[in-house]
Each structure stands twice: as C-alpha cells, then as structure tokens.
Design an enzyme around this catalytic site. Structure first.
Site, PDB file in Angstrom:
ATOM      1  CG  PHE B 116     -56.771 -37.117  10.344  1.00 11.47           C
ATOM      2  CD1 PHE B 116     -57.568 -37.782  11.259  1.00 11.47           C
ATOM      3  CD2 PHE B 116     -56.757 -35.719  10.355  1.00 11.47           C
ATOM      4  CE1 PHE B 116     -58.331 -37.074  12.171  1.00 11.47           C
ATOM      5  CE2 PHE B 116     -57.514 -35.010  11.273  1.00 11.47           C
ATOM      6  CZ  PHE B 116     -58.305 -35.677  12.181  1.00 11.47           C
ATOM      7  CD  GLN B 236     -55.143 -26.417   7.809  1.00 12.98           C
ATOM      8  OE1 GLN B 236     -55.234 -26.785   8.973  1.00 12.98           O
ATOM      9  NE2 GLN B 236     -54.437 -27.087   6.913  1.00 12.98           N
ATOM     10  CG  HIS B 238     -60.851 -27.823   9.345  1.00 16.40           C
ATOM     11  ND1 HIS B 238     -61.952 -28.545   8.937  1.00 16.40           N
ATOM     12  CD2 HIS B 238     -60.062 -28.696  10.016  1.00 16.40           C
ATOM     13  CE1 HIS B 238     -61.818 -29.795   9.349  1.00 16.40           C
ATOM     14  NE2 HIS B 238     -60.688 -29.912  10.000  1.00 16.40           N
ATOM     15  CG  LEU B 248     -62.650 -28.537  13.949  1.00 17.52           C
ATOM     16  CD1 LEU B 248     -62.257 -28.090  12.555  1.00 17.52           C
ATOM     17  CD2 LEU B 248     -61.424 -28.797  14.806  1.00 17.52           C
ATOM     18  CD  GLU B 251     -58.327 -33.774   7.750  1.00 19.34           C
ATOM     19  OE1 GLU B 251     -58.234 -32.539   7.876  1.00 19.34           O
ATOM     20  OE2 GLU B 251     -57.384 -34.496   7.442  1.00 19.34           O
ATOM     21  NE  ARG B 282     -57.342 -30.339   8.525  1.00 19.71           N
ATOM     22  CZ  ARG B 282     -57.023 -30.288   9.809  1.00 19.71           C
ATOM     23  NH1 ARG B 282     -56.349 -29.251  10.291  1.00 19.71           N
ATOM     24  NH2 ARG B 282     -57.370 -31.262  10.615  1.00 19.71           N
ATOM     25  CG  HIS B 369     -58.563 -25.159  11.787  1.00 14.83           C
ATOM     26  ND1 HIS B 369     -59.315 -25.316  12.936  1.00 14.83           N
ATOM     27  CD2 HIS B 369     -57.737 -26.247  11.729  1.00 14.83           C
ATOM     28  CE1 HIS B 369     -58.967 -26.448  13.528  1.00 14.83           C
ATOM     29  NE2 HIS B 369     -58.001 -27.017  12.832  1.00 14.83           N
ATOM     30  NE  ARG B 411     -52.303 -27.565  11.708  1.00 16.15           N
ATOM     31  CZ  ARG B 411     -53.335 -28.345  12.042  1.00 16.15           C
ATOM     32  NH1 ARG B 411     -53.210 -29.675  12.041  1.00 16.15           N
ATOM     33  NH2 ARG B 411     -54.500 -27.819  12.341  1.00 16.15           N
TER      34      ARG B 411
END
Lengths: 234, 596
Positions: B116, B236, B238, B248, B251, B282, B369, B411
C-alpha cells in the site's frame, strides 16, 4: 430526459390512507434513482422520507421497490430502468413507518436469532488462527451480506408469515456454519431446523434476484438444507 | 422526554465506536447511540486493508511501520502516539481475526497482506506487504465482525438516535441530549464518560468518497461547547475516485500492480516518485495528478487520469519494476487474480460507469476522503482542550473524528482502520476505568434547553433559503479554494463565502414539521455542522503559511519546520474562529526532506 416518479407516501401523523404522489424531473441516464429521490426532496418536497448513507451499494440503507422489484436506490441508474415511468415503494413485509422508511426491527430480530457471530471457545493462539484459502473460499459468498433486507422482503414465504427467519438470517448463519474456525454450526443448524427455519424456503429465487451483492442466496439456503438432511457439512 | 443513565455512552457505531463499546462494556454499563443502524456506518466502505507489520510473507517491523507513518504525516504526527499505534497494530489484527474476521489467506493459512502507498521496507525503500486484507472489502468485514461481537456481548444500542448536544457541567462531562428519529422524542443520557466516534466530514467538498452521513457531527458538537478542533486544514484527497462521482477505488488496485496513466499514455508517477511510483503516499499522488491535468495531460485533455489494472499493463510494469512474489518468482497476474482480489471495485465500475477494470482502464480523479484533523486527544483517547493538553474529564474521542494525532498532515492508507481499532479500544478501556472511579455529574436544570433553542431556530426560520443551494455553494467554494492546491486569495474568498452561508443558513427552509423521521430537520442540522466545519477548515488553512502533507500552497510551496512544525487548534468564539498552536510530540524521528 424527463422522468416521472410515482412514490408511495404514508405519514401516520397526517395521512389516514396510504397514497402515491407523482413527481416529474429532469434526469441524466447515469443518475442513480437515489439521486432523483435526493433532488425531489431538495427541490420539490422536503417531507419525503427515505434512508440512505453510502450511496454506492455497501451500507444497505436504501433497499426499496423500484417498479415492483427490490433494489438499492443507489445501485440502479436511470438508464437501467428501460422506462421513464418509475414506481417507488417501500420493501414489503415490514411495517411502514413513513413513506419509504420501514421498521427494520423484525428483520434484525431474525438476524440476531441465528447466532450471527463467531464462536470458538478454545484459547486463541498467539497469532492468527490458520485457515487455508480453500477453507476461506467455502463461505466467501455469504460474507458479503450488508443486511439491506432486499432478499427477505422479496420472499413470498416471508410475506405470508413474518415469523420465518428469512433468507438474510440464513445467509448470515451460513457464513459461520461453513467457517472452518467456528464451533457452533450444530446449534445454528438446530435453530434453522425449527418450524420457521429453512424449510419455509420454497426455492422461488426472488431473494437471489434481489440481492445487490450478487450472493447466491437460494444456493446458500440449499446448502443448509442439505447439511440438515445429511447431518454433516461435507 | 425520556431520561437514561449509563456509565459510558458511545456516540457512533462504526469501527471506533463499536470497538470502544466492546471494551467499555466489559467493565462499565455502556450504551451506543447512533444516527444510523450500526452496519450502515462508513467503516463498511473502507476497502483495501488494515496496516500491521505481521511480516507474513516478507520481513517487516512495527518500527518500520512507525517511521513510514511519521514520514507520511510529513512530520506533523505525534511520534509517541504513532509508535504506540504501530506497536499495537499486530495484536489488534490478531484480535480481529480471533473475533472471526474473514481475512483473505496466504497458501500457508496466515492472513494475506498486500503493498500500500507509503508503506516500505525501511532498508530498501521498496514497497512492503503490510496491508492485511479481505479482498477489497476489509472495512465491511471489520464493521460486520465488530457488530456481530456486539450482539454476542449484548451491547445496548440506541439505533437511529441523533445526538444534538454534549452536556458539560463545570468543566466535566455530564451526558448528552439526543433525538429519537422514529418519534422525534428528546432523550437525555446522563453519563460519567462520553466517547465521541462519529466519523468524518467529507460532505464539505463537492467530489467525495464519503457517505451522506459524513457531516462532521462530532466535531461540530464539540466546537459548540468550547472544545477546539485540531489540524482541520489537513484534509486528505484520495487520488482515485471514480471520475465525477467520487466513489472510492482502493489504493489496493495499485498494490496489486495497477498504474496511473496520463493522456500521453505515460506512467507519470515515475517522474514524481521514482522509487515507489504509484505507491507514493496519497498527497503526493493527488498533487501529481493535478499538475499533470494542469499541464494538459489529462485523458483527452479532461480532468481525469486512467487507473489501469488490466493484466497486460500490470505485467508490463511489473517486469520493468522487477517486482517479485514472496518466493522470488516474477510477479505476474491473470484476469482471475484481479477478479478475486478486487471484486467490489469491478462491481462499482460496471454498475456506475459501464467499465470492466479487467479489460479497460478506470477514469479517476482525486476525491475528498479523510479528515486528519478533528477533536484533539492523547493516545488514550482522552480529549485535550488547550495548548497544554489539559484533559477534559470524562470526554473521549476515537476514529476519524479524533486527532490523536497519528496521521499528522497526511494519512497513509490502511492506517485509518488501524486507528479505529487501536484508539477505539483504548478510549473504551480508559472511559470504563474513569467511570469506575468517578460519580455522575448532576445534570443542569434544563439539559435540553440549548438543543431545543437550536432546533427551534431552524424550525422557525423564514424559509427563504434552499438547503441544497446552500450546500452546493459551500461544496463548490471549498473544492475550488480549499482543495488539493491552495492560495491566499482563494482561501480568503472561501472564508468569506462560508461566513455568508452561515448567515444565510439562518433562513434555511425546512418543509417537514412532523415528529416521525423528520429527516428534513436533521439534514438542516447536519448542514449547519458542515458549514461550521468548512469555516474552521478554511480559517485554519489560511493561517498556515507553508506547504505540508495535504495542505499544499502555491504561494508557500515549501515545508517550514522553523515556523510551522506545530498543531493548529481552532475554537469557535464570538462569531468567528480563534487559533492557537501546540507543539508536535517528537521521540526519535528528526524531520527530513520527504521523497518517495
């Protein structure tokens, strides 16, 4: 394009009778039915009652009847409807609270009745319990349930008698019965062997058609019936 | 009006709230109040994985996880809390497994893990398999498992109750005021400890991955009672939401080898993050996408990029990258691998845009996000209300609503699910411990007065303003000026606009005057929460004259540790926002330039 939504209405504080209201609005082919409900509520009638949260088919809030079949409002696009006349109604078999909002408690009571939780009374290992990919695959399909009630409220056996635990509860029992790590399969099978258990299912397949997660619901029920008949899970 | 008394009351029934309730209920009488049925919570929408250095297929260490998180946070995360979370992660994941969570499995039966963004082998800098997953439904499985365990442990739920006020008496937590949605009736909950776990506020922005229900209820509740919000400028975006819809796309797609391709057919992340490429963090990728689109390299010149996970493309780039399987063989995928690992992503794309990701690329754009900011807490979930981290007795917060801060300015993927279970657990334990040693605080004489005053203001407004119009003006100005890239003038304009909306909200129209399921009234209340949060976010952002993590300014393009290595605290006061700052807790990680 213009679409017309004929929406079931009932507000016990004001209405003596259930009725339908008709709304006409502009829509894009790619609009979700949920988008239309939102726009009606925002621009035409703020009193319209319905539930929604995630708006992309994973939270299970917005199961309704769209042209007679159970669907999530957020997973049906205008272009999927094949018609510009849309009838929107609450799911059947649960008491209507207001407009498209039904009382979900009877549904969750059935869910809770099948021990829908992992049981393994051995002391856990220091790391994870091992499970082979094949063992994990055995119950994969029934882990997908989002408890939207689309299946249970599409089932004629449930309409006839609301004491039937219904397909969703059976799916959630299946998820644990066929989990190699779980130890309470026998108890759950006993619950489903009762008068209002799996034998109320007459393999009509409405549930499988209604499931927004494409769970093979009727098959899962069949596997439980088979396990009961054979007295084993193999 | 009904009155209830529980030692601990949890608000919100997602991952953090349910974990908190499971732990609190072991030692104290506990109730959970949620505006949704618990399984509708937004935790269920999380897809790709929960981070923990299990090391099931390759070397990994909690210390690496901690460093990656510190670096991902652009050094704004509190390092004591990050080390704590990374160390707790391993047991937290085993505990979920022991609760029955159906993780995907490796051939040897252990929990499967995938790479990730931003998670690396600290020696090579290459991506490491740290995200423990259940296909692309990890959040769903966590939410269901925690709810199942709550049923098993007979946790008391008040489903579809909406919290309107937090009762604080002489600086101590006394309880809550809530409305039962089914009846409109008011309920007073007297509690020794309250745990706020209401989630985020992504509905502030136009294009969002967030549920309708993500309206910042907890932060707004706290702000109105004089509790500050921390680091609200860090929000954030995304990189991969479905074009125009914002839904979404995990990832995990890139973890499985998917790549982002621009309008010229190039894998542009090679330029921006030469070592980890599409698995950069991100903020870095969302910025790169904006820069590419600004340079005219969107797909067909439009404001989106292609995310390609077709086997030919995955295998092509896997070969170039020299990516290996754990056994050392070259990494290659087939169509059925993609289908097995990303079933929901394929379903979303087919349902909403008619694209099959196994054969065609997905059109994606950055989508609002996750809130790094929120109610300030320490690592035990205790709410801290000033620059000196003074604890407000009896008040806790956990999950996305809280700012511990483990995410700092940005994050890492998989750390949100981890945050829920780690800090949900400790806030639950701490709240029960507190409740066992303290007495109930007496409720004020008219506990519902403040909530009623606010409700009546909405009910009796002139009705000139349409809610949808106000919401869309807010979303649009916030997306335009307080999004991925920011400048002074734009943010100033956003502050002004949001303040105008706040005034206009006083005339908001509510059609429904009934009691039963008056969602119209609740949605107006939620909009007022979003507007408050938009204001605090824009004011906090305007004041921070640097670029760090998700807060990226064209006019101050560099991180400025000399002046800005500190947390923002924002109070709603006297019709405006007051700001102050507090230091970042450092342990052993010295701020360095951040590159991937």
């Amino acid at each position: 394009m213009q679409v017309t939504l004929k929406i079931f209405r009932y507000n016990p504080e004001e209405d003596r009778k259930k009725h339908y209201d008709t709304f006409t609005l502009e829509a894009e082919p790619t609009d979700r039915v949920l988008d239309l409900l939102e726009r009606i509520k925002g621009n035409q009638d703020g009193t319209l009652g319905f539930r929604r949260a995630c708006a992309h088919g994973v939270c299970g809030s917005d199961a309704i009847r769209i042209n007679g079949v159970n669907r999530l409002a957020c997973k049906v696009l205008v272009q999927d409807l094949k018609t510009r006349q849309v009838v929107i109604e609450p799911i059947l078999g649960l008491p209507v609270e207001k407009d498209l909002i039904v009382d979900m408690e009877p549904f969750f009571d059935h869910y809770r009745s099948v021990m829908p939780y992992f049981v393994n009374d051995d002391p856990p290992p220091a790391k994870e319990r091992l499970q082979s990919p094949e063992e994990r695959e055995r119950f994969d399909d029934t882990t997908k349930c989002i408890l939207c009630a689309a299946c249970t409220t599409s089932c004629p056996s449930f309409w006839v008698n609301g004491k039937y635990v219904g397909p969703s509860a059976i799916v959630n029992a299946h998820r644990f019965i066929f989990d190699s790590r779980d130890q309470a399969a026998a108890e759950r099978l006993e619950i489903l062997n009762e008068q209002f258990g799996v034998y109320r299912c007459h393999t009509i397949f409405n549930c499988t058609d209604a499931c927004p997660r494409d769970i093979q619901v009727t098959q899962a029920i069949g596997e439980i019936k088979k396990a009961l008949a054979k007295g084993s899970l193999d | 009006m009904q009155k209830h008394q529980y030692e601990v009351v949890v608000v919100g029934a997602g991952g953090a709230g349910l974990t908190a309730a499971l732990y609190a209920s072991r030692n104290a009488s506990t109730a959970v109040i949620s505006k949704l049925y618990p399984t509708r919570s937004h935790t269920g929408a999380a897809q790709g994985g929960i981070g923990a250095a299990l090391g099931n297929t390759e070397e990994d260490h909690p210390e690496w996880h901690a460093f990656d998180t510190v670096k991902g946070s652009d050094y704004l995360g509190d390092q004591d809390a990050i080390e704590f979370m990374a160390a707790e992660a391993v047991d937290a994941v085993y505990e979920l497994e022991h609760m029955g969570l159906p993780f995907s499995r490796n051939p040897d039966g252990t929990i499967a893990q995938r790479p990730f963004g931003g998670h690396t082998n600290n020696e090579t800098g290459k991506p490491v398999r740290r995200a423990c997953y259940a296909a692309d439904r990890t959040g769903h499985m966590i939410l269901q498992t925690l709810y199942q365990q709550s049923i098993k442990n007979q946790v008391k739920f008040f489903d579809e109750f909406y919290v309107l006020d937090l009762l604080i008496v002489d600086g101590k937590t006394a309880g809550l005021v809530a409305m039962e949605l089914a009846t409109g009736e008011m309920h007073i909950f007297q509690a020794k400890a309250v745990i706020i776990a209401t989630g985020g506020h992504g509905r502030v922005w136009e294009t969002t991955s967030n549920a309708y229900s993500y309206t910042g209820d907890g932060v707004a509740l706290a702000l109105r009672k004089g509790i500050p919000a921390e680091d609200m400028e860090f929000y954030q975006f995304h990189p991969t939401g479905i074009y125009k819809m914002g839904i979404l796309i995990t990832e995990g797609v890139r973890g499985e080898g998917g790549v982002l391709i621009n309008g010229e057919g190039n894998r542009f992340m090679e330029t921006y993050a030469p070592t980890v490429k599409d698995l950069a963090s991100r903020d870095v990728i969302s910025r790169a996408m904006y820069l590419e689109m600004k340079a005219g390299r969107g797909i067909n010149g439009k404001r989106f990029m292609n995310l390609d996970v077709t086997p030919e493309v995955v295998n092509h780039y896997a070969e170039i990258d020299g990516r290996k399987n754990p056994d050392g063989s070259p990494y290659r995928v087939t169509a059925s691998d993609i289908l097995a690992k990303l079933p929901d992503i394929i379903d979303f794309c087919e349902t909403y845009i008619g694209v099959n990701p196994v054969t065609d690329p997905m059109p994606v754009q950055p989508t609002a996000h996750y809130a790094m900011g929120g109610i300030p807490t320490n690592k035990y979930g205790e709410v801290v209300v000033d620059e000196k981290n003074t604890v407000l007795p009896g008040l806790y917060a956990a999950g996305e609503v809280a700012c511990v801060s483990v995410h700092g300015a940005n994050r890492l993927g998989t750390n949100a699910l981890l945050d829920l279970v780690v800090f949900g657990k400790y806030s639950g334990l701490k709240a029960a411990e507190f409740a066992n040693s303290e007495a109930y605080v007496d409720l004020p004489p008219d506990p519902e007065a403040y909530a009623m005053q606010q409700l009546n203001a909405i009910r009796n407004s002139s009705g000139k303003e349409n809610m949808i119009t106000l919401a869309s003006e807010m979303k649009s100005v916030m997306a335009e000026h307080v999004g991925v890239f920011r400048v002074e003038e734009g943010m100033a304009e956003a502050v002004e606009k949001v303040r105008e909306l706040k005034e206009r909200f006083k005339d908001v129209r509510v059609d429904d005057h009934g009691s039963k399921y008056n969602m119209n009234l609740i949605e107006a209340w939620e909009l007022s929460n979003l507007i408050d949060i938009a204001e605090v976010t824009a004011v906090s952002a305007l004041a921070r004259k640097e670029s760090r993590g998700a807060h990226s300014r064209d006019d101050y393009p560099d991180r400025d540790d000399d002046n800005w290595l500190k947390h923002t605290l924002a109070w709603m006061e006297n019709g405006g926002v007051r700001l102050a700052y507090k230091p970042v807790t450092m342990t052993k990680y010295t701020p360095k330039a951040r590159s991937y």
